[in-house]
Design a protein around this motif. Sequence first.
Motif, PDB file in Angstrom:
ATOM      1  N   ASN A 319       1.002  -0.989  -0.065  1.00 12.79           N
ATOM      2  CA  ASN A 319       0.059   0.086  -0.006  1.00 12.79           C
ATOM      3  C   ASN A 319       0.735   1.188   0.006  1.00 12.79           C
ATOM      4  O   ASN A 319       0.513   2.362  -0.664  1.00 12.79           O
ATOM      5  N   THR A 320       1.928   1.290   0.795  1.00 12.26           N
ATOM      6  CA  THR A 320       2.902   2.426   0.864  1.00 12.26           C
ATOM      7  C   THR A 320       3.500   2.585  -0.499  1.00 12.26           C
ATOM      8  O   THR A 320       3.593   3.898  -0.988  1.00 12.26           O
ATOM      9  N   THR A 477      -2.471  10.580   6.604  1.00  7.82           N
ATOM     10  CA  THR A 477      -2.868   9.363   6.492  1.00  7.82           C
ATOM     11  C   THR A 477      -3.753   8.566   7.598  1.00  7.82           C
ATOM     12  O   THR A 477      -4.589   7.817   7.191  1.00  7.82           O
ATOM     13  N   THR A 487      -0.782   1.831   5.957  1.00  6.38           N
ATOM     14  CA  THR A 487       0.722   2.036   5.518  1.00  6.38           C
ATOM     15  C   THR A 487       1.661   1.742   6.567  1.00  6.38           C
ATOM     16  O   THR A 487       1.572   1.370   7.525  1.00  6.38           O
TER      17      THR A 487
END
Length: 531
Positions: A319-320, A477, A487
């Motif tokens: 995801n990051t 985030t 993340t």
Amino acid sequence: MAVAFLVVLPVLVLAGHALMADSSHWAHLASYVLPQAMWNTLLLLLGVGIVCAALGTGSAWLVTAYDFPGRSVLTWALLLPLAVPTYIVAFAYLDLMHPIGPVQTFLRAVLGYDSPRQFRLPDLRSLQGAIFILGFVLYPYVYLATRVMFMSQAASLLEAARTLGASRREVFREVVIPLARPAIVVGLSLALLEALNDIGASEFLGVQTLTVSVYTTWTTRSDLGAAAQIALAMLCIIIVLIMLERHGRRRQRFASTQRMRPMQPRRLRGLAAFGALALGAVPVLLGFAIPSAYLVGETFNRLNLVGGVSEQLLRALTNTLFLATTATLLAVACGLMLAWASRSMRESARFNLPRACVRLASLGYAVPGTVLAIGLLTPLLFTDRMLGQLFGYPGLLLMGSTAGLVIAYIIRFVAIPAGSIEAGLTRIPPSLEQASRLLGESSGGTLRRVHLPLLKPALAASALLVFVDTMKELPATLLLRPLNFDTLATWLYAEAARGTYEEGAVAALAIVVAGLLPVILLARTDLRMDS
């Protein structure tokens, strides 16, 4: 204009929410929340400012004015704390300095104590602990700006002061520091903006700052109006910091542009050389080496114990990387569009609208991620509602996906590529563009075949900085991520909040390794300047 409007929109929405909220919110905040949070924030900024100014200026003068064994390594090593986000250093030190952690356990064994009740160090979870950690991580902002100023100072000025009978200490206080004051203020303002944006370290250490108050007000009470009002108070502090930075740069135009003889460092030997090396190594050890060594050790212990990386952590890494890559490509494209539009506008124009848009877009970097996220909530929800009415989409398109996060990253970091590319364009002679146009090439073709090849270093450097900053971004985030979406930064935050430090060490080490890339780039630039 669209990019500039996108950057300014969250601030306007935030101000609207704050002003339209119930007046009882203001009374409650003024009585119970703002006084303590504002006081903690101001004390934190004051303490961090003093530590950063002392460490950054002192270390810059040490490696510029003196020559000793290890100086060449120390010159770039002093930049290394920039690779470690503040919340990761706090995460590492909380475990290291725990009453039953390795440091205090070792001290009790040496002193002959048996339990933490007999001997323990002061608790790191305090305002003083936050000042220590943030100061030793953020001082490179001051170091980098001040070292460049010291390297450009003329040796004749210092020699004249010595000829008039001033001691070395008086020369430093009366000549060197006044000349470097604009650089110190610029670096200090950047460090304080980063300290104001911090949420992970402050919350881990139990310091109720304005940033933490915004986050807890929204997540625990779902009170958008109160969160907007606290965020508006943060914006007031940001405006003061920006004015301070402008004030520090106001006299830089008077610097001489002629080539001057730089000062020669004084050679140190023996005990003095060892003392200089030890003194310069302290910030590197406390701000980078010790927490990084801890993360490496915990990562190996975790991998040996479990036999690999968990599936959830791999998903967080994926995801990051996806978010960072997408946000980097879009932010660089927007920055290139802004810089190219500003370049294309005739210099003789009375008002350069694209250049004004570049200036507005640069404000996004000064807005903390928490403030930005709160200001984006309403526009994102409004857009989702409009898209649902137009296309019959039943759910949340932006708020329910990573699109909202990517938009927040673009707003926050578009100033990096815009400024870098604009600076790169100014170094390209207009004659190259004129020759291309005379040969029949269009404006777009000139950009593609002439400017872009020459802009590759600026594009690569800005893309690297945006990529790493996106990987490290925590406040925005936390507030805008979809449900069940992590993340590396949010994974680490969750593990630290639960007290399972060994689980978060792998994610923290991955962020630190990524953060080393721009620091290496800065170090190489610094070494070229030194040579």
